[in-house]
Design a protein around this motif. Structure first.
Motif, PDB file in Angstrom:
ATOM      1  N   TYR A  70       0.835  -1.209   0.000  1.00 34.08           N
ATOM      2  CA  TYR A  70       0.000   0.000   0.000  1.00 34.08           C
ATOM      3  C   TYR A  70       0.868   1.256   0.000  1.00 34.08           C
ATOM      4  O   TYR A  70       0.599   2.209  -0.731  1.00 34.08           O
ATOM      5  CB  TYR A  70      -0.922   0.000   1.221  1.00 34.08           C
ATOM      6  N   ARG A  71       1.931   1.249   0.821  1.00 37.93           N
ATOM      7  CA  ARG A  71       2.754   2.462   0.933  1.00 37.93           C
ATOM      8  C   ARG A  71       3.489   2.774  -0.355  1.00 37.93           C
ATOM      9  O   ARG A  71       3.524   3.941  -0.778  1.00 37.93           O
ATOM     10  CB  ARG A  71       3.760   2.325   2.086  1.00 37.93           C
ATOM     11  N   ILE A  72       4.088   1.758  -1.005  1.00 33.47           N
ATOM     12  CA  ILE A  72       4.830   2.061  -2.233  1.00 33.47           C
ATOM     13  C   ILE A  72       3.885   2.547  -3.320  1.00 33.47           C
ATOM     14  O   ILE A  72       4.229   3.421  -4.112  1.00 33.47           O
ATOM     15  CB  ILE A  72       5.653   0.830  -2.721  1.00 33.47           C
ATOM     16  N   ARG A  73       2.663   2.025  -3.326  1.00 36.81           N
ATOM     17  CA  ARG A  73       1.677   2.502  -4.310  1.00 36.81           C
ATOM     18  C   ARG A  73       1.260   3.937  -3.991  1.00 36.81           C
ATOM     19  O   ARG A  73       1.065   4.755  -4.898  1.00 36.81           O
ATOM     20  CB  ARG A  73       0.457   1.583  -4.321  1.00 36.81           C
ATOM     21  N   THR A  74       1.144   4.253  -2.715  1.00 34.18           N
ATOM     22  CA  THR A  74       0.794   5.616  -2.306  1.00 34.18           C
ATOM     23  C   THR A  74       1.923   6.586  -2.603  1.00 34.18           C
ATOM     24  O   THR A  74       1.700   7.688  -3.104  1.00 34.18           O
ATOM     25  CB  THR A  74       0.469   5.649  -0.796  1.00 34.18           C
ATOM     26  N   ILE A  75       3.166   6.166  -2.298  1.00 37.60           N
ATOM     27  CA  ILE A  75       4.331   7.022  -2.549  1.00 37.60           C
ATOM     28  C   ILE A  75       4.438   7.370  -4.028  1.00 37.60           C
ATOM     29  O   ILE A  75       4.797   8.493  -4.394  1.00 37.60           O
ATOM     30  CB  ILE A  75       5.622   6.331  -2.048  1.00 37.60           C
ATOM     31  N   THR A  76       4.123   6.416  -4.887  1.00 35.81           N
ATOM     32  CA  THR A  76       4.214   6.661  -6.337  1.00 35.81           C
ATOM     33  C   THR A  76       2.942   7.315  -6.887  1.00 35.81           C
ATOM     34  O   THR A  76       2.758   7.369  -8.104  1.00 35.81           O
ATOM     35  CB  THR A  76       4.454   5.338  -7.091  1.00 35.81           C
ATOM     36  N   SER A  77       2.083   7.820  -5.979  1.00 34.73           N
ATOM     37  CA  SER A  77       0.823   8.460  -6.381  1.00 34.73           C
ATOM     38  C   SER A  77      -0.023   7.535  -7.262  1.00 34.73           C
ATOM     39  O   SER A  77      -0.641   7.963  -8.236  1.00 34.73           O
ATOM     40  CB  SER A  77       1.097   9.781  -7.108  1.00 34.73           C
ATOM     41  N   GLU A  78       0.030   6.242  -6.929  1.00 38.50           N
ATOM     42  CA  GLU A  78      -0.737   5.187  -7.591  1.00 38.50           C
ATOM     43  C   GLU A  78      -0.377   5.019  -9.076  1.00 38.50           C
ATOM     44  O   GLU A  78      -1.171   4.520  -9.866  1.00 38.50           O
ATOM     45  CB  GLU A  78      -2.239   5.432  -7.433  1.00 38.50           C
ATOM     46  N   LYS A  79       0.849   5.435  -9.407  1.00 38.22           N
ATOM     47  CA  LYS A  79       1.327   5.204 -10.778  1.00 38.22           C
ATOM     48  C   LYS A  79       1.702   3.727 -10.967  1.00 38.22           C
ATOM     49  O   LYS A  79       1.769   3.242 -12.093  1.00 38.22           O
ATOM     50  CB  LYS A  79       2.521   6.098 -11.081  1.00 38.22           C
ATOM     51  N   LEU A  80       1.972   3.038  -9.859  1.00 39.24           N
ATOM     52  CA  LEU A  80       2.190   1.599  -9.912  1.00 39.24           C
ATOM     53  C   LEU A  80       0.863   0.881  -9.690  1.00 39.24           C
ATOM     54  O   LEU A  80       0.078   1.270  -8.820  1.00 39.24           O
ATOM     55  CB  LEU A  80       3.177   1.157  -8.831  1.00 39.24           C
ATOM     56  N   SER A  81       0.629  -0.168 -10.438  1.00 41.56           N
ATOM     57  CA  SER A  81      -0.553  -1.001 -10.197  1.00 41.56           C
ATOM     58  C   SER A  81      -0.310  -1.828  -8.933  1.00 41.56           C
ATOM     59  O   SER A  81       0.811  -1.898  -8.425  1.00 41.56           O
ATOM     60  CB  SER A  81      -0.796  -1.918 -11.388  1.00 41.56           C
ATOM     61  N   TRP A  82      -1.356  -2.484  -8.439  1.00 39.39           N
ATOM     62  CA  TRP A  82      -1.189  -3.350  -7.277  1.00 39.39           C
ATOM     63  C   TRP A  82      -0.209  -4.483  -7.586  1.00 39.39           C
ATOM     64  O   TRP A  82       0.636  -4.843  -6.763  1.00 39.39           O
ATOM     65  CB  TRP A  82      -2.535  -3.929  -6.836  1.00 39.39           C
ATOM     66  N   LYS A  83      -0.298  -5.023  -8.798  1.00 37.29           N
ATOM     67  CA  LYS A  83       0.592  -6.114  -9.191  1.00 37.29           C
ATOM     68  C   LYS A  83       2.042  -5.644  -9.231  1.00 37.29           C
ATOM     69  O   LYS A  83       2.941  -6.319  -8.703  1.00 37.29           O
ATOM     70  CB  LYS A  83       0.173  -6.653 -10.562  1.00 37.29           C
ATOM     71  N   SER A  84       2.264  -4.485  -9.828  1.00 33.35           N
ATOM     72  CA  SER A  84       3.621  -3.940  -9.893  1.00 33.35           C
ATOM     73  C   SER A  84       4.154  -3.649  -8.497  1.00 33.35           C
ATOM     74  O   SER A  84       5.334  -3.880  -8.204  1.00 33.35           O
ATOM     75  CB  SER A  84       3.632  -2.658 -10.726  1.00 33.35           C
ATOM     76  N   SER A  85       3.290  -3.150  -7.617  1.00 26.86           N
ATOM     77  CA  SER A  85       3.701  -2.827  -6.247  1.00 26.86           C
ATOM     78  C   SER A  85       4.146  -4.077  -5.504  1.00 26.86           C
ATOM     79  O   SER A  85       5.128  -4.045  -4.746  1.00 26.86           O
ATOM     80  CB  SER A  85       2.542  -2.163  -5.496  1.00 26.86           C
TER      81      SER A  85
END
Length: 352
Positions: A70-85
């Motif tokens: 959740y945090r890495i997806r939030t840090i990237t402003s959701e530019k990463l998908s859940w799968k990528s995260s």
């Protein structure tokens, strides 16, 4: 900044899992041999573990990993998908597990984020933010746990103390001072005034006997400015989410050991606070370990911190702790890596 692909893949090498495993097993075998309190009968205590605390340990560990994603997806402003995260977190943990703690997996993390579609500036910024917030947790929590646990934090009569004097507290304060200084400087440079930071670096390296470091200082200053530019203008909600998720991640990480120890013993609330507090000290001390993922160092330090209080179950708790928090990421990374390489190097090219 140029990311050296060859060096990255030397780090992300599945064959490297055997190095920390051999070191860890070697230290565990040494502790087993050297500690008279560890017997075959004591090892049978593993079958006396209480089910509920064990289940809670796995639940807390899973929650921590969900928090990371959740945090890495939030840090990237959701530019990463859940799968990528998920890929990023598993491979980042794997890189940290196969490199010495003093080195870390930051260059690998930047490379992974770039292969997931982020530009260099964003990858730099998000990696720096992650490192800053992780370190800030310890910088802020460590003084608090001293107030809570007081003199019970450092173990008495440990092997380290008997050989080198009161070295554990000294080792901790050296590590804490280095982490606090580095974190506060980086936080100021990235989040407040990157231009001033770059100017200071260049001024310092203009001194005659430091001039050979000037190209590195220039590059470091440029990277900081690039990262800062990417983070400029973020809303307060962005920083609040990152702060809360960081608190959740590291608190959950430490609560897992509380669950493991409770599975073999009966601890009161005050004792659980001491267990939690000691983990913060252990982690900060492990940061200067020269072994991959602090393998061997972690097992040894754990024994020194908990042997007096846990007695016969120290060895079992130690093994459970590392089996749950370290070794899964070695094997997960080794399994996921080939699939990730195929995904980012071949499947994406095919789609293009």
């Amino acid at each position: 900044m140029k990311v050296d692909k060859e060096k990255v893949f030397k780090t992300l090498n599945p064959n490297k899992v055997w190095i920390p495993i051999l070191i860890g097993v070697g230290i565990v075998a040494f502790l087993f041999y050297q500690d008279d309190t560890v017997t075959i009968d004591n090892l049978s205590l593993i079958f006396t573990a209480k089910v509920v605390p064990v289940m809670l340990a796995f639940l807390v560990l899973f929650a921590r990993d969900v928090g990371y994603v959740y945090r890495i997806r939030t840090i990237t402003s959701e530019k990463l998908s859940w799968k990528s995260s998920i890929y990023v977190i598993i491979l980042w943990e794997f890189a940290s597990a196969v490199t010495p703690s003093v080195v870390g997996g930051t260059p690998v993390a930047i490379f992974i984020l770039m292969k997931e579609g982020l530009k260099l500036g964003k990858a730099l910024a998000y990696t720096m933010v992650t490192a800053i917030f992780d370190n800030l947790y310890f910088v802020l929590v460590a003084p608090l746990i001293f107030l809570i646990a007081g003199g019970e934090i450092f173990p008495e009569n440990s092997a380290i103390d008997s050989q080198f004097g009161k070295s554990l507290p000294v080792l901790f304060f050296i590590s804490y001072g280095a982490i606090a200084t580095y974190t506060l400087v980086m936080a100021f440079a990235v989040l407040v005034n990157p231009r001033w930071f770059k100017w200071i670096l260049l001024r310092i390296t203009s001194i005659k006997w430091l001039r050979k470091w000037r190209p590195y200082a220039y590059e470091q200053g440029a990277e900081i400015m690039m990262a800062s530019k990417e983070l400029r203008g973020k809303k307060y909600s962005y920083w609040i989410k990152i702060t809360l998720s960081t608190l959740f991640i590291w608190t959950a990480r430490y609560a897992m050991l509380n669950c493991v120890i409770e599975a073999f013993t009966n601890q009161n609330f005050g004792q659980h606070l001491v267990i939690f507090a000691r983990q913060v000290i252990i982690w900060i001390t492990m940061l200067i370990s020269p072994t991959p993922g602090s393998s061997g160092t972690a097992e040894f330090i754990f024994t020194q911190f908990f042997r007096e209080d846990l007695g016969a179950v120290t060895f079992i708790s130690n093994i459970f702790w590392r089996l749950m928090t370290y070794y899964p990421y070695l094997f997960l990374g080794a399994l996921i890596l080939p699939r990730w390489i195929r995904r980012v190097f071949f499947e994406k090219k095919t789609k293009k």
